[in-house]
Scaffold this motif. Structure first.
Motif, PDB file in Angstrom:
ATOM      1  N   GLY B  45       0.776  -1.239   0.000  1.00 48.30           N
ATOM      2  CA  GLY B  45       0.000   0.000   0.000  1.00 48.30           C
ATOM      3  C   GLY B  45       0.803   1.281   0.000  1.00 48.30           C
ATOM      4  N   SER B 108      -4.645   6.714   2.291  1.00 46.53           N
ATOM      5  CA  SER B 108      -5.737   5.843   2.743  1.00 46.53           C
ATOM      6  C   SER B 108      -6.565   6.532   3.820  1.00 46.53           C
ATOM      7  CB  SER B 108      -5.177   4.515   3.276  1.00 46.53           C
ATOM      8  OG  SER B 108      -4.629   3.775   2.214  1.00 46.53           O
ATOM      9  N   LYS B 126      -9.728  -0.975   9.830  1.00 45.18           N
ATOM     10  CA  LYS B 126     -10.183  -1.651   8.606  1.00 45.18           C
ATOM     11  C   LYS B 126      -9.772  -0.839   7.372  1.00 45.18           C
ATOM     12  CE  LYS B 126     -13.401  -4.696   6.760  1.00 45.18           C
ATOM     13  NZ  LYS B 126     -13.281  -6.141   6.761  1.00 45.18           N
ATOM     14  N   ALA B 127      -9.836   0.492   7.488  1.00 42.94           N
ATOM     15  CA  ALA B 127      -9.509   1.351   6.344  1.00 42.94           C
ATOM     16  C   ALA B 127      -8.022   1.324   6.022  1.00 42.94           C
ATOM     17  CB  ALA B 127      -9.950   2.787   6.631  1.00 42.94           C
ATOM     18  N   GLN B 129      -6.120  -1.367   6.434  1.00 45.08           N
ATOM     19  CA  GLN B 129      -5.727  -2.764   6.291  1.00 45.08           C
ATOM     20  C   GLN B 129      -4.792  -2.995   5.100  1.00 45.08           C
ATOM     21  OE1 GLN B 129      -9.248  -5.061   5.846  1.00 45.08           O
ATOM     22  NE2 GLN B 129      -8.637  -6.549   7.369  1.00 45.08           N
ATOM     23  N   GLY B 130      -4.945  -2.189   4.075  1.00 47.93           N
ATOM     24  CA  GLY B 130      -4.147  -2.376   2.863  1.00 47.93           C
ATOM     25  C   GLY B 130      -2.811  -1.660   2.906  1.00 47.93           C
ATOM     26  N   ASN B 131      -2.459  -1.126   4.075  1.00 43.63           N
ATOM     27  CA  ASN B 131      -1.194  -0.397   4.198  1.00 43.63           C
ATOM     28  C   ASN B 131      -0.360  -1.027   5.305  1.00 43.63           C
ATOM     29  OD1 ASN B 131      -3.401   1.594   3.206  1.00 43.63           O
ATOM     30  ND2 ASN B 131      -1.466   2.522   2.596  1.00 43.63           N
TER      31      ASN B 131
END
Lengths: 264, 150
Positions: B45, B108, B126-127, B129-131
């Motif tokens: 991310g 993000s 949760k926001a 999570q991709g980092n």
């Protein structure tokens, strides 16, 4: 990372996309790209041409018919499914999509891409089988419709043939669904998963244990573990789980998914 | 192929090979090196940017796919030397150590706060999570985002 040289085409219609795919042996459809771009980096796939399906209106949209049937365009993203008022008619869809990877991936990744890549660890193949989805495939000779069971043919292999495209997925009305998975980290890749639907009896589709989802049925959630045992699964072993452990997980997850479905 | 994009309000026109990923286009062709390449496999991310209002990882998008799009990167957050409240909060809460993941974290968190100005702690986690961050243990990052939540 630099990809191998590739041509890029952005068709203006599904018909044009089909022509491009049919005319070029090395062409592949590019949906959300959240798998394909990465496997291209690793050279596990090296298409000569990418046919970008983004922006084709005919492949988007979620419609809810009077009888409760949902029709979902293949290029619908996970995020769109999660936020769709129509898709709430079958709540499990948005719930499962919310557990796929992360925000960025859910913003680009598509329902069509998930089922067409048919990685045995993907979330949606077993879910599509348990909910009784039907897939519409377009080709030079028009459209045909196949059931989810007929759609998944093998690892990375579906009923979508060369020169064809999945255009939409229709899902009948229903609410009594469940899904359970053991993943690598929260919302990561599935080590094993199971989707269950109660419609009189319980029908469970098991993921990660074979090339395609394995269907087991039972009278009630209580009988699901026996039904899984009777299926004599021989799942693959890998660094994350032995075959034996995966078989155990299949039983546990099938029961959890069936209990969730029954409780709704 | 000719690609026209607007990045942080400036329009750029470039001839781009289709195989070039958006992250490399931003960094190498436009010299916008704020967005980072961390893993190159779509996991970390660090390359997160906002394309037409949608948070994406720019290592999983081709530059040619962004033709016509409006892109926001970390360079576009501050107004000159004036950092955004979120950037200041990262400073204040020690939400970075090495800083490598920070551009992606900021994008993000920016996307989250636009959609949900009052996120709960769970929603923040949760926001993001991709980092991936290998220094902070995430806690101070969550604290920083929480501090600017309404």
């Amino acid at each position: 990372m630099l990809l191998r040289e590739v041509e890029y085409a952005k068709p203006g219609s599904v018909a044009e996309a089909l022509e491009l795919l049919a005319a070029n042996d090395g062409a592949r459809a590019l949906a959300g790209g959240q798998t394909l771009i990465n496997v291209m980096k690793a050279r596990a796939a090296s298409p000569d041409m990418l046919v970008d399906l983004n922006g084709l209106d005919d492949l988007t949209g979620i419609e809810l018919a009077g009888d409760g049937t949902l029709t979902i365009g293949a290029m619908t993203t996970y995020t769109e499914l999660m936020g769709s008022a129509e898709a709430k008619a079958r709540p499990i869809l948005g719930e499962v999509c919310a557990t796929i990877a992360d925000v960025q991936v859910r913003n680009r990744g598509t329902i069509g891409g998930n089922v067409c890549s048919n990685d045995p660890t993907n979330h949606l193949p077993p879910l599509m089988v348990s909910v009784g989805a039907r897939m519409t495939i377009a080709g030079a000779d028009g459209e045909r419709e196949v059931s989810a069971e007929e759609f998944f043919l093998g690892v990375y292999l579906t009923a979508v043939g060369p020169g064809e495209l999945l255009t939409r997925i229709s899902i009948p009305a229903g609410k009594k669904d469940g899904f359970a998975a053991v993943t690598l980290g929260a919302d990561g890749t599935c080590i094993a998963n199971a989707a269950a639907t109660v419609n009189g009896s319980v029908r469970v589709a098991l993921g990660c244990v074979d090339a395609v989802p394995v269907i087991v049925t039972a009278e009630s959630a209580d009988g699901v573990a026996d039904a899984v045992r009777a299926a004599n699964l021989e799942p693959p072993s890998d660094v994350h789980a032995s075959s034996e452990y995966r078989t155990h997980l299949a039983e546990v997850l099938a029961t959890r998914a069936a209990q969730e479905a029954s409780a709704r | 192929m000719d690609v026209t994009v607007t990045v942080n309000g400036t329009t750029y026109e470039r001839d781009v090979e289709p195989r070039k990923l958006l992250i490399h286009f931003l960094r190498d062709d436009l010299d916008l090196t704020g967005s980072h390449v961390g893993c190159d496999t779509g996991n970390c991310g660090a390359c997160s940017v906002i394309v037409d209002g949608v948070l994406v990882k720019s290592c999983m998008l081709l530059a040619v796919q962004a033709n016509g799009a409006s892109i926001e990167t970390v360079e576009g957050l501050a107004e000159g030397d004036e950092l955004t409240p979120l950037q200041l909060a990262f400073n204040e809460h020690h939400a970075l150590q090495c800083g490598y993941c920070t551009p992606g974290m900021l994008m993000s968190a920016t996307a989250l706060l636009r959609e949900n100005p009052s996120p709960s702690e769970d929603e923040i986690a949760k926001a993001l999570q991709g980092n991936i961050c290998r220094c902070t243990g995430y806690w101070n990052i969550v604290e920083a985002v929480k501090s600017v939540a309404k």
